[in-house]
Motif scaffolding. Structure first.
Motif, short mmCIF file in Angstrom:
data_model
loop_
_atom_site.label_atom_id
_atom_site.label_comp_id
_atom_site.label_asym_id
_atom_site.label_seq_id
_atom_site.Cartn_x
_atom_site.Cartn_y
_atom_site.Cartn_z
N TYR A 48 0.84 -1.20 0.00
CA TYR A 48 0.00 0.00 0.00
C TYR A 48 0.88 1.26 0.00
CZ TYR A 48 -3.51 3.40 1.43
OH TYR A 48 -4.34 4.50 1.48
N PHE A 49 1.82 1.30 0.91
CA PHE A 49 2.68 2.48 1.05
C PHE A 49 3.68 2.59 -0.09
CE2 PHE A 49 1.41 1.01 5.30
CZ PHE A 49 0.64 2.10 5.69
N ALA A 51 3.07 1.74 -3.18
CA ALA A 51 2.34 2.29 -4.32
C ALA A 51 2.25 3.81 -4.24
CB ALA A 51 0.94 1.68 -4.39
N ILE A 52 2.11 4.33 -3.03
CA ILE A 52 2.07 5.79 -2.85
C ILE A 52 3.46 6.39 -3.14
CG2 ILE A 52 1.75 7.65 -1.18
CD1 ILE A 52 -0.42 5.94 0.13
N ASP A 272 -5.39 7.05 -2.53
CA ASP A 272 -5.93 5.89 -1.84
C ASP A 272 -6.41 4.83 -2.81
OD1 ASP A 272 -5.39 6.72 0.72
OD2 ASP A 272 -7.32 7.65 1.05
N ALA A 275 -3.25 3.08 -4.22
CA ALA A 275 -2.66 2.19 -3.21
C ALA A 275 -3.57 1.00 -2.92
CB ALA A 275 -2.38 2.98 -1.94
#
Length: 397
Positions: A48-49, A51-52, A272, A275
């Protein structure tokens, strides 16, 4: 100044309304064990992080109102692994599962309408239904029966000329009740026979502890016009702050109306969505490990509760919540007292009082919801504090 009757029918969240007392307790030096909010402590997957961090666009633009194509593709792939083929038009990305439910209520409910929901239920359902001008017609359940409701006679007894939909949550919040395949089929049949929408909140689908196969109401045939599915990344991937949900339905007319609300709020947060798409790449063993952890926590809480005299608690099958009936006169008053007057070696405990989880006046007054989202040792301590608190509260002169 005048305020709408709709908002005045809504109540404060029982999970959050004691927050000021908790703040004061902490300021006084107490440690508060939080069992009141379903905020997992399982780590959010690093993808998730990443991807950001990898996001390279120079301008953070609006995205498409239905959701970014990459996320919709991942959602469709996830359901394909459950044996369900979805088209792009079957999926709308929303700001959490909460917005999905709110959009659905605004699309299908009018003043005076009713929606059938088993009680106890997630209290925010009441807010969404009330702000659409409708009301909840509850299916009563009891702690002694393990909050069972999947019975044709009970459900059909709640249907009347004002009924527009049946809504179920499986695995359930706040009860942890899981619908079997036979029970799902029964409810689906009733909705189809009566011409009702069937809203299924399945955000806790992965959290089942008896070896059950992952299942969804959308796997059943013949519900194309009736079924509305709500899903989310919040609990599945321990990403509550991402606020990414999805609304799924094959009812084209419903989805065209829902799109109006999606366009009115322009778009869901771009980062969001990007991610969240990465979260759907997590392998199956991620869920295996998470399930095993929550099962250990559930077993700890249930074992401890069943050792407290006067407590009624059946072992829930899924999610990471349970409802328990306590030997106290009023769970709201008990919770406030725990935060203001009680401590054991500087510690106290916080839960969600049960009354707000009910539509029937007077129900749930001696019940609580526990979210078993803390680590093992913390859960054991929190349950010991609950036992000590009950004893001290009932000894008051």
């Amino acid at each position: 100044m005048k305020f709408s009757s709709k908002v005045q029918r809504c109540g404060l969240s029982p999970m959050r309304k004691f927050h000021p007392y908790a703040v004061a307790a902490k300021a006084a030096g107490k440690r508060v064990y939080h069992l009141n909010i379903g905020q997992p402590d399982i780590e959010t997957p690093p993808v998730y992080f990443q991807a950001i961090r990898d996001f390279s666009q120079k301008v953070l633009e609006y995205t498409e109102s239905p959701g970014i194509p990459a996320l919709i593709r991942q959602v469709r792939s996830y359901y394909a692994r459950l044996g369900v083929e979805l088209s792009e038009e079957d999926v709308l990305v929303t700001t959490g599962g909460s917005e999905a439910i709110q959009i659905v209520c605004n699309c299908i409910l009018e003043e005076g309408d009713e929606i059938i929901i088993p009680e106890p239920f997630y209290p925010n359902y009441n807010t969404f239904v009330c702000t659409a001008g409708a009301s909840i017609h509850p299916i009563p359940t009891t702690a002694e029966e393990g909050y069972f409701y999947a019975d044709r006679a009970r459900i059909e007894a709640a249907v009347n000329e004002h009924t527009r939909a049946i809504m179920v949550t499986s695995p359930g919040n706040p009860t942890g009740v899981i619908l079997s395949r036979e029970e799902m089929r029964l409810i689906a049949d009733i909705a189809r026979e009566r011409g009702l929408f069937l809203i299924c909140d399945e955000v806790y689908r992965e959290f089942v502890y008896g070896g059950e196969e992952l299942s969804s109401m959308i796997q059943f045939k013949g519900l194309e016009e009736n079924l509305i599915l709500v899903d989310s990344v919040s609990k599945r991937f321990s990403a509550c702050g991402a606020r990414i949900g999805v609304l799924i339905s094959r009812n084209r007319e419903l989805m065209s109306h829902a799109l109006k609300y999606c366009q009115a709020r322009l778009s869901v947060a771009t980062l969001d969505q990007v991610a969240a798409a990465a979260l759907y790449t997590m392998p199956p063993d991620y869920f295996t490990a998470t399930r095993e952890e929550y099962k250990r926590r559930r077993d700890t809480v249930v074992s401890k509760l069943q050792q407290i005299p006067g407590v009624v608690c059946k072992c829930p099958g899924g999610a990471f919540y349970l409802m328990a009936k306590l030997p106290v006169d009023d769970a709201d008053k008990f919770q406030q007292w725990l935060l203001t007057d009680f401590e054991d070696h500087g510690d106290t405990v916080m839960f969600a009082p049960g009354e707000a989880f009910y539509a029937t006046p007077g129900r749930g007054k001696d019940e609580i919801r526990i979210a078993y989202v803390l680590k093992q040792a913390d859960l054991e301590r929190a349950m010991d504090l609950l036992k000590l608190g009950i004893e001290a509260y009932n000894r008051r002169g």
